[in-house]
Design a protein around this motif. Sequence first.
Motif, PDB file in Angstrom:
ATOM      1  N   GLY A  58      57.936 -58.327  93.189  1.00  0.00           N
ATOM      2  CA  GLY A  58      58.647 -57.067  93.043  1.00  0.00           C
ATOM      3  C   GLY A  58      58.219 -56.084  94.111  1.00  0.00           C
ATOM      4  O   GLY A  58      57.061 -56.114  94.580  1.00  0.00           O
ATOM      5  N   PHE A  59      59.142 -55.217  94.517  1.00  0.00           N
ATOM      6  CA  PHE A  59      58.804 -54.197  95.507  1.00  0.00           C
ATOM      7  C   PHE A  59      59.658 -52.959  95.243  1.00  0.00           C
ATOM      8  O   PHE A  59      60.841 -52.918  95.584  1.00  0.00           O
ATOM      9  CB  PHE A  59      59.039 -54.700  96.926  1.00  0.00           C
ATOM     10  N   PHE A  60      59.053 -51.962  94.596  1.00  0.00           N
ATOM     11  CA  PHE A  60      59.713 -50.696  94.297  1.00  0.00           C
ATOM     12  C   PHE A  60      59.233 -49.680  95.337  1.00  0.00           C
ATOM     13  O   PHE A  60      58.197 -49.034  95.164  1.00  0.00           O
ATOM     14  CB  PHE A  60      59.371 -50.240  92.876  1.00  0.00           C
ATOM     15  N   ARG A  61      59.964 -49.565  96.400  1.00  0.00           N
ATOM     16  CA  ARG A  61      59.513 -48.850  97.589  1.00  0.00           C
ATOM     17  C   ARG A  61      59.167 -47.391  97.315  1.00  0.00           C
ATOM     18  O   ARG A  61      59.928 -46.650  96.699  1.00  0.00           O
ATOM     19  CB  ARG A  61      60.585 -48.907  98.670  1.00  0.00           C
ATOM     20  N   LYS A  62      57.985 -46.993  97.802  1.00  0.00           N
ATOM     21  CA  LYS A  62      57.613 -45.583  97.803  1.00  0.00           C
ATOM     22  C   LYS A  62      58.194 -44.921  99.052  1.00  0.00           C
ATOM     23  O   LYS A  62      58.142 -45.504 100.137  1.00  0.00           O
ATOM     24  CB  LYS A  62      56.092 -45.419  97.815  1.00  0.00           C
ATOM     25  N   PRO A  63      58.727 -43.714  98.927  1.00  0.00           N
ATOM     26  CA  PRO A  63      59.279 -43.054 100.110  1.00  0.00           C
ATOM     27  C   PRO A  63      58.211 -42.620 101.108  1.00  0.00           C
ATOM     28  O   PRO A  63      58.505 -42.420 102.283  1.00  0.00           O
ATOM     29  CB  PRO A  63      60.022 -41.836  99.535  1.00  0.00           C
ATOM     30  N   ASP A  64      56.962 -42.479 100.646  1.00  0.00           N
ATOM     31  CA  ASP A  64      55.878 -42.088 101.547  1.00  0.00           C
ATOM     32  C   ASP A  64      55.127 -43.347 101.974  1.00  0.00           C
ATOM     33  O   ASP A  64      54.525 -44.022 101.155  1.00  0.00           O
ATOM     34  CB  ASP A  64      54.926 -41.105 100.863  1.00  0.00           C
ATOM     35  N   ALA A  65      55.180 -43.676 103.250  1.00  0.00           N
ATOM     36  CA  ALA A  65      54.509 -44.870 103.784  1.00  0.00           C
ATOM     37  C   ALA A  65      54.032 -44.573 105.193  1.00  0.00           C
ATOM     38  O   ALA A  65      54.591 -43.726 105.888  1.00  0.00           O
ATOM     39  CB  ALA A  65      55.468 -46.059 103.782  1.00  0.00           C
ATOM     40  N   ASN A  66      52.992 -45.293 105.612  1.00  0.00           N
ATOM     41  CA  ASN A  66      52.510 -45.082 106.968  1.00  0.00           C
ATOM     42  C   ASN A  66      53.241 -46.002 107.943  1.00  0.00           C
ATOM     43  O   ASN A  66      54.185 -46.710 107.563  1.00  0.00           O
ATOM     44  CB  ASN A  66      50.991 -45.271 107.046  1.00  0.00           C
ATOM     45  N   ASN A  67      52.815 -46.050 109.185  1.00  0.00           N
ATOM     46  CA  ASN A  67      53.546 -46.803 110.202  1.00  0.00           C
ATOM     47  C   ASN A  67      53.339 -48.310 110.117  1.00  0.00           C
ATOM     48  O   ASN A  67      54.097 -49.076 110.708  1.00  0.00           O
ATOM     49  CB  ASN A  67      53.135 -46.330 111.607  1.00  0.00           C
ATOM     50  N   THR A  68      52.328 -48.750 109.408  1.00  0.00           N
ATOM     51  CA  THR A  68      52.013 -50.179 109.430  1.00  0.00           C
ATOM     52  C   THR A  68      52.395 -50.922 108.163  1.00  0.00           C
ATOM     53  O   THR A  68      52.679 -52.109 108.207  1.00  0.00           O
ATOM     54  CB  THR A  68      50.504 -50.381 109.671  1.00  0.00           C
ATOM     55  N   ILE A  69      52.395 -50.244 107.018  1.00  0.00           N
ATOM     56  CA  ILE A  69      52.662 -50.958 105.774  1.00  0.00           C
ATOM     57  C   ILE A  69      53.454 -50.077 104.813  1.00  0.00           C
ATOM     58  O   ILE A  69      53.203 -48.870 104.719  1.00  0.00           O
ATOM     59  CB  ILE A  69      51.346 -51.436 105.126  1.00  0.00           C
TER      60      ILE A  69
END
Length: 256
Positions: free
Chosen positions: A14-25
Motif C-alpha cells: 500500500g502507498f497512501f502518498r503524503k503531500p510533503d516529501a523530500n527530493n529523494t523519497i
Amino acid sequence: MQKLISVDLKADFGFFRKPDANNTINLSYNIAHKPAILGIFGAIIGMDGYQERGKMPEYYNKLSHIGIGITPLGHEKGNFQKTVIKYSNTVGYANKGSNYLTEEATLIKPTYRIYAILDLENEHEQKLYEYLRNGYSEFIPYFGKNEHYAWWEKESFREYEFEKYKEKDDDIFVKTVFIKENIVKDNKVAPVFDMFSFMKDENPYLYFERLPRDFDQSLYQYNVEDYVLTTFRLKNSIGLSDLYFLKQDNCYVQLL
C-alpha cells in the motif's frame, strides 16, 4: 434504517502518498484515512473518480457524509513494515528527456478494519452495504496506487448492535484511531489517558499520526488532524465526537 458494519480490507502493498516529501523519497501515511476509504467505497459500487481538474469526484460528493472509523490490523504498535521501491520513468513528457528516478516507502501487507454507519434508505449506501456483505466490487479497489490491489473476504463482514455515546464517569476504550483534541478547545478538556490500564495489556502503546480527515474544497487539499491509536483506556472522553458503543465487542469506535 441505520446499520453499523465493518469489513477487513487488505493488500500485499500500500502507498497512501503524503503531500510533503523530500527530493529523494516519497512517504506514505501509515494508516489509511477517510478520503482514501471513500475512494475504495466508490470503486466498489462503480462510481466515477476524478474526471476534471478542480472538481470533486462523484464518489466524494455522494459518500463523504458517511461516518467511517479505521483500525489497523497486524501492525507493530501502530506501524506497518515498509520497503523502499525505486521507480524509473523514461517517458519524455514526464521528465523532459532524462530518466526520472523516484523512491517510495511502501507499506507491506497493510490491513485495516473499516467501520461504517450506513443509511439503508439511501440507494448508494444500500448498494454499498449489499456489495460489502456479498464480496462484490464493480471496479478493482486499491491502496493508494492501482498496482496495489486491495480486497476483503466476505466472511470478514460484520454487523453490530450499537448505541450513540453518552458521557459517562467510567473510563472507556476506543478501538479505532480517534482525533486528539487540543489541551483546551471550545472550553473543553482533552481526553485523559489512563496510564494504569497498561497493566491489562502486555504490549501497551500510544501511536500518533497526522492524517487527512477530509478535503478543503476551496483550497483543493487535505484537511489534516492529529489522530491517536492506543491500547490505553480514556479516563474521560470530553471533546471526542461521534463515538459509538459496539455491544458485541464492549468498546467504542469513532465514526467521522
